[in-house]
Write a protein that holds these residues in place. Sequence first.
Motif, PDB file in Angstrom:
ATOM      1  N   ASP A   9      21.259  44.758  76.903  1.00  0.00           N
ATOM      2  CA  ASP A   9      20.595  46.142  77.427  1.00  0.00           C
ATOM      3  C   ASP A   9      21.205  47.375  76.941  1.00  0.00           C
ATOM      4  OD1 ASP A   9      18.721  44.455  78.737  1.00  0.00           O
ATOM      5  OD2 ASP A   9      19.821  44.633  80.731  1.00  0.00           O
ATOM      6  N   VAL A  10      22.471  47.309  76.712  1.00  0.00           N
ATOM      7  CA  VAL A  10      23.315  48.339  76.065  1.00  0.00           C
ATOM      8  C   VAL A  10      22.825  48.390  74.765  1.00  0.00           C
ATOM      9  CG1 VAL A  10      25.325  49.102  75.363  1.00  0.00           C
ATOM     10  CG2 VAL A  10      25.038  48.573  77.690  1.00  0.00           C
ATOM     11  N   ASP A  11      22.795  47.339  73.874  1.00  0.00           N
ATOM     12  CA  ASP A  11      22.510  47.333  72.534  1.00  0.00           C
ATOM     13  C   ASP A  11      21.169  47.968  72.190  1.00  0.00           C
ATOM     14  OD1 ASP A  11      24.712  46.444  71.451  1.00  0.00           O
ATOM     15  OD2 ASP A  11      24.448  44.328  71.523  1.00  0.00           O
ATOM     16  N   MET A  12      20.128  47.620  73.141  1.00  0.00           N
ATOM     17  CA  MET A  12      18.876  47.969  72.926  1.00  0.00           C
ATOM     18  C   MET A  12      18.614  49.341  73.281  1.00  0.00           C
ATOM     19  SD  MET A  12      16.886  45.391  71.921  1.00  0.00           S
ATOM     20  CE  MET A  12      18.217  44.937  70.917  1.00  0.00           C
ATOM     21  N   THR A  13      19.486  49.869  74.215  1.00  0.00           N
ATOM     22  CA  THR A  13      19.387  51.423  74.426  1.00  0.00           C
ATOM     23  C   THR A  13      19.908  52.003  73.510  1.00  0.00           C
ATOM     24  OG1 THR A  13      19.856  50.950  76.786  1.00  0.00           O
ATOM     25  CG2 THR A  13      20.487  53.086  76.126  1.00  0.00           C
ATOM     26  N   LEU A  14      21.244  51.910  72.715  1.00  0.00           N
ATOM     27  CA  LEU A  14      21.577  52.671  71.693  1.00  0.00           C
ATOM     28  C   LEU A  14      20.724  52.266  70.383  1.00  0.00           C
ATOM     29  CD1 LEU A  14      24.380  54.241  71.747  1.00  0.00           C
ATOM     30  CD2 LEU A  14      23.913  52.572  73.666  1.00  0.00           C
ATOM     31  N   LEU A  15      20.145  51.186  69.918  1.00  0.00           N
ATOM     32  CA  LEU A  15      19.342  51.058  69.226  1.00  0.00           C
ATOM     33  C   LEU A  15      18.094  51.717  69.052  1.00  0.00           C
ATOM     34  CD1 LEU A  15      19.405  47.209  68.618  1.00  0.00           C
ATOM     35  CD2 LEU A  15      20.176  48.775  66.886  1.00  0.00           C
ATOM     36  N   PHE A  16      17.510  51.858  69.998  1.00  0.00           N
ATOM     37  CA  PHE A  16      16.011  52.336  70.246  1.00  0.00           C
ATOM     38  C   PHE A  16      15.919  53.934  70.876  1.00  0.00           C
ATOM     39  CE2 PHE A  16      15.035  48.033  69.992  1.00  0.00           C
ATOM     40  CZ  PHE A  16      13.890  48.019  68.800  1.00  0.00           C
ATOM     41  N   GLY A  17      17.162  54.254  71.509  1.00  0.00           N
ATOM     42  CA  GLY A  17      17.437  55.589  71.884  1.00  0.00           C
ATOM     43  C   GLY A  17      18.259  56.620  71.067  1.00  0.00           C
ATOM     44  N   TYR A  18      19.435  56.042  70.506  1.00  0.00           N
ATOM     45  CA  TYR A  18      20.315  57.026  69.876  1.00  0.00           C
ATOM     46  C   TYR A  18      20.677  56.913  68.451  1.00  0.00           C
ATOM     47  CZ  TYR A  18      21.192  57.837  74.859  1.00  0.00           C
ATOM     48  OH  TYR A  18      20.955  58.223  76.111  1.00  0.00           O
ATOM     49  N   GLY A  19      19.758  55.998  67.953  1.00  0.00           N
ATOM     50  CA  GLY A  19      19.723  55.883  66.344  1.00  0.00           C
ATOM     51  C   GLY A  19      20.842  55.238  65.764  1.00  0.00           C
ATOM     52  N   PHE A  20      21.276  54.117  66.697  1.00  0.00           N
ATOM     53  CA  PHE A  20      22.644  53.177  66.214  1.00  0.00           C
ATOM     54  C   PHE A  20      21.835  52.445  64.948  1.00  0.00           C
ATOM     55  CE2 PHE A  20      25.327  49.725  66.164  1.00  0.00           C
ATOM     56  CZ  PHE A  20      26.453  50.195  66.385  1.00  0.00           C
ATOM     57  N   PRO A  21      22.613  51.995  63.937  1.00  0.00           N
ATOM     58  CA  PRO A  21      22.132  51.377  62.855  1.00  0.00           C
ATOM     59  C   PRO A  21      21.434  50.165  63.088  1.00  0.00           C
ATOM     60  CG  PRO A  21      24.386  52.517  62.301  1.00  0.00           C
ATOM     61  CD  PRO A  21      23.938  52.547  63.817  1.00  0.00           C
ATOM     62  N   ARG A  22      20.401  49.523  62.869  1.00  0.00           N
ATOM     63  CA  ARG A  22      19.784  48.632  63.244  1.00  0.00           C
ATOM     64  C   ARG A  22      20.209  47.194  62.741  1.00  0.00           C
ATOM     65  NH1 ARG A  22      13.987  49.219  64.459  1.00  0.00           N
ATOM     66  NH2 ARG A  22      13.978  51.009  65.661  1.00  0.00           N
ATOM     67  N   TYR A  23      20.915  47.289  61.440  1.00  0.00           N
ATOM     68  CA  TYR A  23      21.478  46.102  61.026  1.00  0.00           C
ATOM     69  C   TYR A  23      22.853  45.722  61.499  1.00  0.00           C
ATOM     70  CZ  TYR A  23      23.850  49.731  58.139  1.00  0.00           C
ATOM     71  OH  TYR A  23      24.415  51.169  57.587  1.00  0.00           O
ATOM     72  N   TRP A  24      23.440  46.666  62.378  1.00  0.00           N
ATOM     73  CA  TRP A  24      24.438  46.053  63.027  1.00  0.00           C
ATOM     74  C   TRP A  24      24.191  45.432  64.485  1.00  0.00           C
ATOM     75  CZ3 TRP A  24      28.816  45.505  60.885  1.00  0.00           C
ATOM     76  CH2 TRP A  24      29.356  46.051  59.811  1.00  0.00           C
ATOM     77  N   GLY A  25      22.887  45.955  64.797  1.00  0.00           N
ATOM     78  CA  GLY A  25      22.476  45.168  66.065  1.00  0.00           C
ATOM     79  C   GLY A  25      22.818  45.750  67.381  1.00  0.00           C
ATOM     80  N   GLY A  26      23.348  46.709  67.491  1.00  0.00           N
ATOM     81  CA  GLY A  26      24.129  47.458  68.648  1.00  0.00           C
ATOM     82  C   GLY A  26      25.624  47.481  68.774  1.00  0.00           C
ATOM     83  N   PRO A  27      26.291  48.351  69.466  1.00  0.00           N
ATOM     84  CA  PRO A  27      27.476  48.467  69.648  1.00  0.00           C
ATOM     85  C   PRO A  27      28.389  47.215  70.161  1.00  0.00           C
ATOM     86  CG  PRO A  27      26.456  49.921  71.125  1.00  0.00           C
ATOM     87  CD  PRO A  27      25.264  49.158  70.359  1.00  0.00           C
ATOM     88  N   LEU A  28      27.839  46.481  71.053  1.00  0.00           N
ATOM     89  CA  LEU A  28      28.587  45.266  71.449  1.00  0.00           C
ATOM     90  C   LEU A  28      28.255  44.346  70.439  1.00  0.00           C
ATOM     91  CD1 LEU A  28      27.960  45.660  75.320  1.00  0.00           C
ATOM     92  CD2 LEU A  28      29.838  46.217  73.974  1.00  0.00           C
TER      93      LEU A  28
END
Length: 391
Positions: A323-342
């Motif tokens: 849920d954290v990873d989806m939030t950062l990916l789709f709301g905060y521009g986290f690089p997709r290829y890393w899959g999210g911070p966790l």
Amino acid sequence: ATAALLSGFQVTLIEMTPAACEAAHGRIAGNLAGALKRGKITAEQHQVILNETLTVANDYAGLSDADLVIEAVFEDMDVKKQVFTQLDAVCKQGAILATNTSYLNVDEIAAVTSRPQDVIGLHFFSPAHVMKLLEVVVADKTAIDVIATGFELGKRMKKISVRAGVCDGFIGNRILATYRDAADQMVMEGASPYDIDAALEGFGFAMGPFAVADLAGLDIGWAVRKRKRIEAGIEGVSTYADKMCEAGNFGQKTGKGYYDYAAGPKARVPNPEVMNLIATDRAAAGTIQRTFTKEQIIRRYMASMVNEAAKVVGEGIARRPLDVDMTLLFGYGFPRYWGGPLKWADIVGLPDLLEDISTYAKDDPKFWAAAPLLKQVVSSGKSFDSLNKKG
């Protein structure tokens, strides 16, 4: 409103004055014209939406038959409470009252109504007809059918919906506040905002945190800082970032912030005034200056993000790392290829990351206190991803 209209919902939009109604209708018409141009709707649908599906009014009575009301006023608790008091008086029994707040306590908002079980947070990300993320914020008394309706709404609007608990900033903005603090700490210790933006854009973010702040508007962060200082009983504090705002420099919308946009919004020429303001703050604080490599900037920034994310999961604000990873990916521009911070943390190695956090904590034990969940996962030899597979 545009997102709901494009999803086939009948929408009544309430503004305060006839002039505001006219302006809102114009903005929606502009959004719909863009959707028409891109082939998202037909010319017939465009006309039906503007002339039949959308109603713009300046009287709360227009909401008396609404099944769901989403409040989206300024981020001020007193204003939110006034609006919800009026909604409670006007809306029919069983109507869901939702707040689009990005930070504020949904329980406190719900408490001013006679129906806290019908109050929920639906935090859409701006612009809502473009951004995919929806945080469904569940308050203490929110009823299960109201929660289910929130997720069904997200599904019908084609959003990535994530359940969040109540805390300052929920999932995304709580983590954002922490990694932005880490960036500000590095600025005080010797890195420039431009060093940090360059390093993180090299990591894969489309924009670094200071460029993002300019885009969003520096007055937003300024308002949050002032609110938190009032809540903490702190007075008379004015940082370099506050001084930028006091001078009327709010980023792209005023032509100047961390960057100077005199040559256009994509010019991004460093604003020479910023480093002078930072130097004054550094001297006043007496911080020992050092140099940061790009790798050190990325590591510290990401460590703060992962550590706070682990706290968010450990406290149950987010139910799982995904849920954290989806939030950062789709709301905060986290690089997709890393899959999210966790997911990134699992890839680079949790033991080494925890060791780095422990090293940073020697200088600032409070900020860098390691998340209990992170320590638990490391000691058990597991990964964050393993927690996504529970039961």
